[in-house]
Design an enzyme around this catalytic site. Structure first.
Site, short mmCIF file in Angstrom:
data_model
loop_
_atom_site.label_atom_id
_atom_site.label_comp_id
_atom_site.label_asym_id
_atom_site.label_seq_id
_atom_site.Cartn_x
_atom_site.Cartn_y
_atom_site.Cartn_z
N THR A 288 0.87 -1.17 0.00
CA THR A 288 0.00 0.00 0.00
C THR A 288 0.91 1.22 0.00
O THR A 288 1.86 1.31 0.81
CB THR A 288 -1.04 -0.02 1.14
OG1 THR A 288 -1.83 1.16 1.05
CG2 THR A 288 -0.41 -0.14 2.52
N GLU A 289 0.68 2.12 -0.95
CA GLU A 289 1.68 3.13 -1.25
C GLU A 289 1.91 4.13 -0.13
O GLU A 289 2.88 4.88 -0.16
CB GLU A 289 1.36 3.84 -2.57
CG GLU A 289 0.05 4.60 -2.59
CD GLU A 289 -1.09 3.77 -3.18
OE1 GLU A 289 -1.06 2.52 -3.03
OE2 GLU A 289 -2.00 4.37 -3.79
N ASN A 290 1.03 4.13 0.86
CA ASN A 290 1.28 5.02 1.99
C ASN A 290 2.33 4.47 2.97
O ASN A 290 2.63 5.14 3.95
CB ASN A 290 -0.03 5.34 2.74
CG ASN A 290 -0.78 4.11 3.16
OD1 ASN A 290 -0.96 3.18 2.37
ND2 ASN A 290 -1.23 4.08 4.40
N SER B 85 8.59 4.08 -0.72
CA SER B 85 7.40 3.40 -1.24
C SER B 85 7.29 3.59 -2.75
O SER B 85 6.96 2.66 -3.49
CB SER B 85 6.15 3.95 -0.56
OG SER B 85 5.02 3.25 -1.00
#
Lengths: 237, 217, 237, 217
Positions: free
Chosen positions: D53-55, D95
């Site tokens: 998840t890119e966060n 990320s």
């Protein structure tokens, strides 16, 4: 002796000036330094340019800063969120500027700002409206756009633990933009839940080395933005 | 011309001490390999400096006791060091973010030549068969806020290391802020090389005579 | 099921091909994956381009690889070290190429290779012979040179601990180039002293996320290069 | 022209299952917000996928039990998630190194429109008073190795979302590899949109009739 720990959020933000560019950590509420933002609202600086992934929720934290018309311009990737009404209303009235930046490009521009890299090339946004008016260039047959570093006068960042050198660790996905924002501001101001002695953070696990931090404030029980929003709280209360 | 190198001036420890006294409390400092490393020994009581070594440690401590060396805890000169409480480790891209991003306050480096405009040559004599080896020197001079050079004023053969224009390949252009030699401390200013202090027994006339660059008193 | 752990260094390096570009971690002996390099010597690949900060010491590890004339070109920042005679001799005879890169530029070029950034601008080396023939450009009145990303076919990296996903932590200053090299190679091969179960590395302290790692080999008691050199050892022994 | 949207085809869960079956064991996967998130529920036993998840989390697990939510452990949709053993946290630059650097194998995204050459529009309808919000979509399509789109074949008003040329602002040019709709699975090839599979009851003629883009059987 080095001691970056100040006694209050008020003291930590006292010299933020009108027109300053400020990076604010957080992805949604995770990592948002809500007490530092509230201290900034109390302090009164205006015409600010804010670099932050979102625009806040309800009327607390970043959304409250915007609601008080302190923000001239937002630089962010995703200005709409659940319960974000403050920014959209001002934007539709033309009362706030927006620079929309893809999330990874935003991160890389901030990282470049901290790393002394003035510009770099990225494949992100090529062929889209966000690449309009941007310089493009081909390397090995692939087209990239040039993006510039972002730097700030101040960064307001939430972390989990700090020591007096300013070494930091974060909590889970609240880490998000904090570490890179710390590197890219002239004055980085941190709020942490826990203060520890030197050596209290494993030197192998430090996420932000203290060199990137100028001021630390201890906020023992930080507010949870979504709870405040659910309770319809508004800052100042 | 005055005969060169009659006056010895300060010894290396005294030079290192002069540098140490000029570094403010709380500074982040990178000390180059060799003589610059001596600076740490002369930091006054009560001042806290944090040492960065570009191979990945902030909060470098002194050399370990004999027998306590860890081959995986070394400095940029590849010598065994220790880490102080509050130290941290990081990889090279993060380390040079500190350097290139202007986060380090002071770097102390040796020199082959320094020019009167602050040009520094300290990585190569430019000889055709020399094996070039630059390490982090160019990154340090390009990125650190204040660059101090510590060097003998003249070479063993009596030539001035403080020159009008470097003849050796440059490490960086107009990067040096202050030069500490055995004979004097020189500030690089817009007007030229300003003499800040001279070693005991050194006169300005003598200093200028043994210096190729033009000095300002 | 994901299991990146292989049974031997031999197996891990079996497909390294002639002409490959290989990144090798380490700063001096700290972090040098000496057993993987020895497996590569046994394997026989030649005409290699090696990206590594130094050129090794004595006649073990990287220096032994060079001594066996497997290396066509070195890309490094500092090819001379205490006890390094192998590279200088071949270089003076014109039998090995050298691309000299400032240490921070080397790191950033590798990081860019892993991050999908084809090129960036840096102030390092401006006005020096290392900027000759490089494109330069001015941003805000300061001159920078453009530098290109470096990518590799393989990376050989030493770490301290790994789990079967390839998550890694390192030991002290042996971390150096490892984490960025892991990101920049098509196939990253790790030697570690300790294997741990999933969750055996604190998720807040993972330095290299497993996504950047393809193969892990357990080398329980890695050799210490300086000891081998002091004992005048040569590989193969 | 055949009347549109008579055939419902696969439901959303079936579409998600089709996607799940196509993702190889051991893949690193990023699932977009909304319908794409459903894919995780249909991964066959014995296959291990790792969710990014890119966060800032690799190794995202399912939603926590009610009452166990941690506001600082969320996904890109800002919903509470969990972390599996072997997960790790990282900052945004790292990320997006995973994304832009082509380290993630598969990304599943929703769409407003997909064009027959693989152009994707999924971030803005381009209306003059719309507030632009792009998030990580442009980074994902530019960086992830394989882009799967999961979307209804037609809009609520019956217009084709599979178009000759996107009228909405693009997220990326020629980035989509495969499209999963309620009516069919379409591969983006050099020759055009190739029909890989059709939902029960869907004929090629019907599919082409409700699709603006030209299809290849």
């Amino acid at each position: 002796m080095i001691n970056k720990i100040l006694s209050s959020a008020e003291e930590a933000v006292h010299d933020i000036f009108d027109g300053a560019t400020i990076m604010i950590s957080g992805f949604g509420e995770a990592g948002s330094p809500i007490e530092l933002i509230h201290a900034l609202i109390d302090q009164g600086a205006k015409n600010l340019t804010i670099v932050s992934n979102n625009t806040g929720s309800g009327e607390v934290g970043l959304a409250a800063l915007i609601a008080h018309k302190r923000v001239k311009k937002m630089i962010c990737s995703f200005p709409r969120t659940a319960n974000s009404t403050v920014f959209p209303e001002l934007f539709k009235k033309g009362e706030i500027e927006l620079e929309i930046v893809p999330q990874g490009t935003l991160a890389e521009r901030i990282r470049a700002g901290g790393a002394g890299i003035p510009a770099f090339y990225t494949p992100t946004s090529v062929g889209t409206p966000l690449a309009d008016h941007k310089e493009s260039r081909t390397f090995d047959g692939i087209t990239y756009v040039m993006e510039h570093a972002i730097k700030a006068d101040f960064a307001l960042v939430k972390a989990l633990k700090a020591d007096r050198y300013g070494n930091l660790i974060y909590n889970k996905t609240a880490r998000n933009f904090g570490p890179i924002m710390c590197t890219a501001a002239k004055t980085t101001i941190i709020q942490v839940e826990y203060l520890v002695n030197l050596g209290g953070i494993d030197p192998e696990c430090v996420v932000t080395p203290g060199i990137f931090v100028q001021r630390v404030v201890h906020i023992e029980n930080p507010a949870q933005e979504s709870k405040l929003v659910a309770e319809n709280r508004r800052y100042p209360w | 011309m005055v005969e060169k190198n009659i006056i010895q001036g300060w010894d290396v420890n005294q030079m290192a001490q002069k540098v140490a006294l000029d570094i403010p409390d709380g500074s982040y400092v990178n000390l180059g390999i060799g003589i610059p490393e001596k600076v740490a020994a002369f930091v006054p009581e009560g001042r806290e400096l944090i040492y960065h070594t570009e191979n990945g440690l902030l909060g470098m401590g002194p050399a370990p006791a004999p027998g306590e060396e860890d081959p995986e805890l070394i400095n940029a000169g590849k010598k065994a060091v220790t880490a102080i409480p509050g130290a941290c480790y990081f990889h090279h891209a993060d380390s040079f973010t500190m350097i290139r991003g202007k986060h380090i306050d002071v770097c102390v480096l040796g020199a082959l030549q320094v020019a009167e405009n602050g040009d520094l040559a300290n990585w190569s004599t430019g000889e055709p068969d020399a094996i070039p080896a630059v390490g982090g020197a160019m990154d340090l001079v390009a990125g650190v806020k204040t660059i101090y050079v510590i060097t003998k004023h003249n070479t063993k053969t009596g030539e001035s290391k403080i020159v009008k224009r470097c003849s050796y390949p440059l490490t960086g252009k107009a990067v040096v802020n202050r030069i500490y030699t055995n004979l004097a401390i020189l500030d690089v200013t817009d007007q030229g090389l300003q003499v800040k202090e001279m070693a005991p027994g050194v006169s300005f006339e003598y200093l200028q005579a043994v210096t190729e660059a033009t000095l300002i008193l």
